[in-house]
Design a protein around this motif. Structure first.
Motif, PDB file in Angstrom:
ATOM      1  N   ARG A   1    -128.383  11.018 -36.710  1.00  0.00           N
ATOM      2  CA  ARG A   1    -129.435  11.899 -36.197  1.00  0.00           C
ATOM      3  C   ARG A   1    -129.507  13.178 -37.023  1.00  0.00           C
ATOM      4  N   ARG A   2    -128.350  13.717 -37.360  1.00  0.00           N
ATOM      5  CA  ARG A   2    -128.337  14.939 -38.158  1.00  0.00           C
ATOM      6  C   ARG A   2    -128.969  14.702 -39.526  1.00  0.00           C
TER       7      ARG A   2
ATOM      8  N   ASN B   1    -131.204  12.312 -40.317  1.00  0.00           N
ATOM      9  CA  ASN B   1    -132.631  12.025 -40.189  1.00  0.00           C
ATOM     10  C   ASN B   1    -133.452  13.234 -39.757  1.00  0.00           C
ATOM     11  N   ASN B   2    -132.789  14.258 -39.246  1.00  0.00           N
ATOM     12  CA  ASN B   2    -133.475  15.504 -38.912  1.00  0.00           C
ATOM     13  C   ASN B   2    -133.496  16.480 -40.085  1.00  0.00           C
ATOM     14  N   SER B   3    -133.003  16.041 -41.234  1.00  0.00           N
ATOM     15  CA  SER B   3    -132.976  16.887 -42.425  1.00  0.00           C
ATOM     16  C   SER B   3    -134.017  16.417 -43.433  1.00  0.00           C
TER      17      SER B   3
ATOM     18  N   GLN C   1    -141.876   7.258 -38.157  1.00  0.00           N
ATOM     19  CA  GLN C   1    -141.623   7.897 -39.449  1.00  0.00           C
ATOM     20  C   GLN C   1    -141.477   6.855 -40.557  1.00  0.00           C
TER      21      GLN C   1
END
Length: 274
Positions: free
Chosen positions: A218-219, A221-223, A253
């Motif tokens: 998650r970290r 893919n949030n970057s 996405q």
């Protein structure tokens, strides 16, 4: 080649399913002229560098640029000119080793790294590069010895890189528990590294630790480093966690940004085991 593709091509070599051969500069270190002076008590200024070393350093910097552009032969020519100007320049030998790795000339690459170590014994960046070469050759005990020697240097400032390489090599060697430890150490030093984040999440996912895998992917893919591979892993993780909302957000996405990718095709087929 953008930064993620450079990182991904190297890390992708052992994303377990994405074995690649094109990104030695991502995991292997480029020249580090400051490292050579790490033990000197005084600051190094321009006056400390001979004219021969300056010419060689400029050639090495040019060679690095050409290598990043994929102009391998031109890069090699620049390194040869650097060594002609200064035969005692360890960074030139180390870069020559990386170039030979790119050319799949493993014997010449090893010779170059060993020459660099003659000039600069125990240098952790060179040991890292040599360890990465040996890992590519499946010489795992030797590779791990080189990585350990690099990490044992208390002045070494690129531990994240070497722990990452060691973890990737341990995955390839089937040492999954040790790989998790190495990748976690790399993550502690550099949580923003997309190769470390992806491989750590992928390893945890394959080991059935899905909640932990979810945290790391998650970290990522949030970057800004998210790509088709990371989004697809995120989709599989959210699918396993039964979080349909999160899964569909990632799928959207993937379809918008990477519609022609094999990962998008996997999603459309519902091939969550791919």
């Amino acid at each position: 080649m953008n930064a993620w593709r450079l990182w991904h091509k190297l890390g992708g070599w052992l994303l377990l399913t994405l074995l690649g051969a094109g990104f030695f500069t991502a995991c292997a270190s480029g020249p580090n002229t400051g490292q050579a002076q790490a033990s000197r008590p005084d600051l190094v200024t321009d006056s400390d560098e001979s004219s021969d070393r300056k010419r060689a350093r400029i050639r090495v910097e040019l060679a690095m640029g050409y290598l990043e552009q994929g102009k391998t032969t031109i890069a090699l020519d620049e390194v040869k000119l650097a060594l002609a100007a200064d035969p005692g320049f360890a960074d030139a030998y180390s870069l020559r080793g990386l170039i030979y790795m790119r050319l799949n000339e493993s014997v010449l690459a090893q010779e170059s790294f060993l020459q660099a170590l003659v000039v600069r014994p125990g240098d952790p960046n060179i040991l890292h590069n040599l360890g990465w070469l040996k890992c590519q050759q499946s010489r795992y005990p030797e590779a791990f010895a080189d990585f350990s020697a690099a990490l044992a240097n208390p002045a070494y400032g690129e531990r994240a890189k070497t722990y990452m390489a060691q973890g990737l090599c341990q995955i390839r060697a089937g040492q999954l528990r040790e790989a998790e430890h190495s990748l976690l150490k790399s993550y502690e030093y550099d949580a923003a590294n997309p190769v470390t984040g992806y491989n750590l999440s992928n390893l945890l996912f394959k080991n059935g630790e899905v909640a932990r895998a979810q945290f790391y992917i998650r970290r990522l893919n949030n970057s800004d480093w998210a790509n088709a591979e990371s989004l697809w892993l995120g989709i599989k993780v959210e699918h396993r966690m039964a979080d349909r909302v999160a899964m569909l957000q990632l799928a959207n996405q993937l379809e918008k940004r990477f519609a022609q990718s094999k990962e998008a095709a996997f999603y459309r087929r519902g091939a969550f085991d791919e």
